[in-house]
Design a protein around this motif. Structure first.
Motif, PDB file in Angstrom:
ATOM      1  N   CYS A  19       0.831  -1.205   0.000  1.00  0.00           N
ATOM      2  CA  CYS A  19       0.000   0.000   0.000  1.00  0.00           C
ATOM      3  C   CYS A  19       0.866   1.257   0.000  1.00  0.00           C
ATOM      4  CB  CYS A  19      -0.960  -0.019   1.191  1.00  0.00           C
ATOM      5  SG  CYS A  19      -0.158   0.329   2.758  1.00  0.00           S
ATOM      6  N   ASN A  74      -3.466  -3.242   5.549  1.00  0.00           N
ATOM      7  CA  ASN A  74      -4.050  -2.922   4.248  1.00  0.00           C
ATOM      8  C   ASN A  74      -3.307  -3.552   3.076  1.00  0.00           C
ATOM      9  OD1 ASN A  74      -5.931  -1.310   5.563  1.00  0.00           O
ATOM     10  ND2 ASN A  74      -4.538   0.444   5.558  1.00  0.00           N
ATOM     11  N   CYS A  75      -2.254  -4.304   3.349  1.00  0.00           N
ATOM     12  CA  CYS A  75      -1.499  -4.873   2.243  1.00  0.00           C
ATOM     13  C   CYS A  75      -0.683  -6.064   2.698  1.00  0.00           C
ATOM     14  CB  CYS A  75      -0.577  -3.821   1.621  1.00  0.00           C
ATOM     15  SG  CYS A  75       0.863  -3.415   2.623  1.00  0.00           S
ATOM     16  N   ARG A 128      -1.981   1.203  12.390  1.00  0.00           N
ATOM     17  CA  ARG A 128      -2.282   0.602  11.088  1.00  0.00           C
ATOM     18  C   ARG A 128      -1.950  -0.895  11.084  1.00  0.00           C
ATOM     19  NH1 ARG A 128       1.467   2.781   8.060  1.00  0.00           N
ATOM     20  NH2 ARG A 128       2.179   1.155   6.650  1.00  0.00           N
ATOM     21  N   ASN A 133       4.748  -4.690   5.589  1.00  0.00           N
ATOM     22  CA  ASN A 133       3.327  -4.845   5.237  1.00  0.00           C
ATOM     23  C   ASN A 133       2.490  -4.290   6.370  1.00  0.00           C
ATOM     24  OD1 ASN A 133       2.157  -7.193   7.035  1.00  0.00           O
ATOM     25  ND2 ASN A 133       4.204  -7.853   6.403  1.00  0.00           N
ATOM     26  N   CYS A 134       1.197  -4.249   6.164  1.00  0.00           N
ATOM     27  CA  CYS A 134       0.308  -3.761   7.209  1.00  0.00           C
ATOM     28  C   CYS A 134      -1.071  -4.381   7.007  1.00  0.00           C
ATOM     29  CB  CYS A 134       0.237  -2.232   7.213  1.00  0.00           C
ATOM     30  SG  CYS A 134      -0.696  -1.538   5.838  1.00  0.00           S
ATOM     31  N   CYS A 164       2.808   1.957   3.303  1.00  0.00           N
ATOM     32  CA  CYS A 164       4.008   1.132   3.469  1.00  0.00           C
ATOM     33  C   CYS A 164       5.120   1.572   2.508  1.00  0.00           C
ATOM     34  CB  CYS A 164       3.673  -0.344   3.266  1.00  0.00           C
ATOM     35  SG  CYS A 164       2.774  -1.065   4.663  1.00  0.00           S
TER      36      CYS A 164
HETATM   37 ZN   LIG Z   1       0.610  -1.508   3.904  1.00  0.00          ZN
END
Ligand SMILES: [Zn+2]
Ligand SMILES: [Zn+2]
Ligand SMILES: [Zn+2]
Length: 794
Positions: free
Chosen positions: A109, A133-134, A172, A130-131, A112
């Protein structure tokens, strides 16, 4: 002040995507009390406060959901207020049943990427950032519920900093299962082909980039398997990669740094740009620009180039370090499955890669890159795998009982389905060796666990030699439904378009290489009148012999011989006969006598025959190559079209075809023929016209175009005939031949100009990769029709 409390249930892809923290911050922001948690059905929440604030909460719940969430349903019910003042995230419910959906792997994302490039960030240049959202999902999940111990991240204990983020609802990375950092997460290594560290020092990534710039071949461990990388502009590197992989002509994909880099190589329209930058990050087939700096060996004989943009932090860092596009092709030899286990990759790719850029986060399930293209503003998938799988296709009417559909043989996928969801598998490949067969059987077990589907109904292709068919017929305690191959193609197109079970019948045009017919012959140029419940073979290409069986698929010139023979033409003076002089007479004789020459109505073989006739290609190195190159050769400006006659099939012949269908076929054979006799298309007419043009010195590019235009005109004529005889105005187009963009565009344009509604694929491939979805939809229809939910043949 009035206070209300509302219970909320959210279903869909809502776990592992940051949904609870989103609900938490939304509720606390609106001053609401209550709770939110995960359970087997998805996310549950209770919110309490003034009616206006609760209303606002519900409105924004759907509108502002996190990017990776896919909400299928929100239901609410009123509760008695409990005087809650605060809002809390409660522990997940016990895992009794497993119903929640696992997300697909998702491209890095923007947040990141910002951290990746920020020298002050603790994850600066960390290739596994990563997080919520991804990042990786499907490829690292071993089991459900989706929690770190059940992923391939289980072996990496979080450091204090990562753990604090993981447990902070405002962060996040709250409950981001693959979260990690350089202190606690996976690490890159650069290995020599023998598996030892490569001598020398420095950052593995920079060293790998250096090798690529020097024209070397590097195996790179990605999300779903190993790739082989080489400098895309370097002629020697690309040619060497081809030679070592034993891959003669099949195009390589190219990794470009960003949209601008892609635009330097190809014409990128708006829809294609959307696909390239989508979270799934598929390979997108695009028209190559003249003069694009790409080695000829990347995609020989092809006007298109398959481009993808980086989808992991590792790929972002690598392409930046190389500074120019690189070939990124699957890590395998020839047509073997892509290597994904470290030891296996090191041994299998030892003769191909000069070095291995690898890491210690295991890949749980082999997942190839997806391949797609843009057609009329939408995606047209050619291979649906990484980035899309395992997100379900919602099928109208759903599935009365759980279904397993085993798919076809080539480009196999399987499909597990229950309630309203069809989980079409990742691309398994051609079921022709032990390893793909193992991927198939293990994949089915994995999906059964992940989605808690215990199939009661199993659908399979009628071809007795398909390994997927043999697998199905070996299962005990399930109801079996045999599905005709082209019926499955059309049902797949219907399901792809959300066609309801009571939507009525359509004209189905199924053009492909071959599929087993209900009469035991090889079909492939079919005009069906069909719905999910059944089909009528209303028309088809006139059958011709397939001289030598499989050999005729590998050697398209044999089909030229068969079609010239069917057209009653002399061939001795033609180049195609002279080029294959040593075998020509024997092949013609085979076709004439019907010895080792099964009949086929395949449309793919007609394209092969014309391609070999005009010198495009007499022998192929990968499936569909002759037809692909024939399309590439065609002059797009040519408007002339050959004509093929339609003639009635003799009543006796057709009756015998129906009688020969057998008990398995009758399960899906559907209603008796309606008004209007079955017809056949005289494909030999097209061959005769092409041969006449060739003799008259018409350029091959013009012949190729007139042939394509002629096939499109024939489809139009056949559909008009079926509109008159059956009063149908919707046409579904499916089968691998419709990957041909010139043909597809022409057919759609012609049919729409005649007032037809035309259905094409946008979620699963029109090729055999989409078959399993069609089989599942047909099995559901068979189940619905049978009293007590039992299929008719049990
Ligand atoms: Zn991310
Ligand atoms: Zn850490
Ligand atoms: Zn097919």
């Amino acid at each position: 002040m009035t206070v209300i409390r509302t219970a909320i249930r959210v279903e869909g892809i809502v776990q592992g995507v940051g949904f609870r923290p989103f609900v938490y911050s939304l509720a606390t922001g609106l001053g609401l009390g209550g709770l939110v948690g995960n359970d087997v059905d998805g996310v549950f929440a209770e919110v309490e406060g003034p009616p206006a604030a609760v209303g606002e909460f519900l409105r924004r719940l759907a509108a502002e959901a996190p990017p990776l969430a896919s909400i299928e349903r929100i239901t609410t019910s009123a509760m008695t207020p409990a005087g809650a003042a605060s809002f809390e995230i409660v522990a997940s419910g016990p895992d009794g049943r497993r119903r929640t959906l696992v997300a697909a792997d998702t491209a890095t994302c923007a947040d990141c990427l910002r951290e990746l490039a920020d020298p002050a960030d603790r994850r600066y240049r960390y290739p596994f950032i990563n997080c919520t959202n991804c990042g990786p999902r499907f490829t690292i999940v071993r089991d459900v519920p989706y929690d770190r111990p059940l992923t391939t991240m289980a072996g990496f204990a979080m450091c204090d900093l990562c753990s604090a983020e993981y447990h902070d609802p405002a962060d996040r990375r709250y409950h981001a299962q693959p979260t990690c950092c350089p202190a606690c997460g996976p690490r890159l290594t650069l290995l020599a082909a023998a598996g030892h560290s490569l001598p020398g020092a420095g950052d593995p990534l920079d060293r790998a980039a250096g090798l690529l710039r020097d024209g070397r071949i590097v195996a790179v461990k990605g999300l779903g398997g190993y790739h082989l990388a080489a400098d895309a502009a370097c002629e020697d590197a690309a040619a060497e990669l081809r030679a070592r992989k034993h891959r003669e002509d099949k195009p390589f994909a190219v990794l470009a740094a960003d949209l601008d880099a892609a635009r330097a190589l190809c014409a990128v329209g708006d829809a294609a740009a959307t696909l390239l930058t989508s979270r799934a990050r598929p390979i997108v087939l695009l028209p190559r620009l003249r003069g694009a700096s790409v080695a000829a060996a990347t995609a020989p004989g092809n006007r298109d180039l398959g481009i993808m943009l980086p989808y992991t932090p590792l790929h972002h860092l690598l392409i930046q370090a190389v500074g120019r596009p690189v070939v990124l092709t699957s890590g395998n030899v020839s047509d073997e499955p892509i290597a994904y286990r470290d030891e296996d990759a090191l041994s299998r790719l030892a003769g191909i890669a000069d070095a291995f850029l690898t890491h210690d986060r295991p890949i749980h399930i082999r997942t190839d890159d997806s391949v797609t293209r843009a057609f009329r503003g939408r995606a047209m998938p050619l291979r649906r795998s990484r980035g899309y799988v395992p997100e379900p296709v919602v099928v109208p009417g759903g599935f009365p009982r759980p279904v397993l559909a085993c798919g076809a043989e080539l480009k196999n996928t399987f499909c597990l389905a229950k309630e309203r969801h069809a989980f079409v598998s990742h691309h398994i490949g051609d079921l022709e060796n032990v390893e793909t067969l193992r991927s198939f059987t293990e994949g089915i077990e994995h999906f059964r666990r992940l989605f808690d589907v215990a199939p009661r109904v199993v659908a399979y292709d009628l071809h007795p030699e398909y390994l997927s068919t043999k697998y199905a017929l070996d299962l005990d305690g399930v109801d079996l439904v045999g599905v005709q191959h082209h019926h499955a193609h059309i049902a797949s197109c219907l399901a792809d378009n959300g066609w309801p079970p009571d939507g009525g019948r359509v004209i189905g045009v199924a053009f492909d290489g071959t599929g087993y017919g209900a009469d035991g012959t090889l079909w492939g140029g079919e005009f069906l009148v069909a719905d999910y419940a059944g089909f009528e073979r209303a028309g088809h290409l006139a059958p011709v012999p397939l001289p030598g069986g499989q050999a005729a698929i590998r050697q398209p010139w044999r089909m030229t011989a068969a079609y010239l023979e069917a057209a009653g033409l002399e061939a001795e003076h033609l180049d195609v006969a002279r080029r294959n002089a040593s075998q020509w007479a024997a092949v013609v004789s085979m076709a004439r006598k019907g010895v080792n020459a099964p009949l086929t109505s395949s449309a793919g073989r007609l394209f092969d025959a014309v391609a070999a006739l005009i010198g495009v290609r007499g022998t192929i190195n990968y499936e569909g190559q002759a037809a692909i190159e024939l399309e590439q050769r065609a002059d797009p400006g040519e408007r002339g079209a050959y004509r093929a006659g339609l003639e009635p099939v003799g009543p006796d012949e057709h009756a015998s075809l129906r009688r020969a269908a057998g008990p398995a076929a009758e399960a899906t054979a559907g209603p008796a023929p309606g008004p209007g006799r079955p017809f056949q298309v005289r494909g030999a007419d097209l061959m005769r016209a092409a041969a006449a043009d060739l003799a008259a010195g018409v350029p091959p590019a013009v012949i190729a175009a007139r042939f394509h235009n002629g096939v499109a005109a024939t489809v139009e004529a056949a559909c008009l005939r079926l509109r008159d005889s059956h009063a149908l105005t919707t046409v579904a187009l499916s089968g691998g031949v419709f990957q041909n963009m010139l043909l597809l565009t022409q057919v759609v344009t012609r049919l729409e100009s005649r007032g037809f509604t035309v259905l094409t694929h946008s979620r699963v491939p029109c090729n055999d990769g989409g078959i399993s979805l069609g089989q599942a939809a047909i099995a559901a229809a068979s189940d619905r029709r049978a009293p007590g939910g039992q299929p008719p043949d049990s």
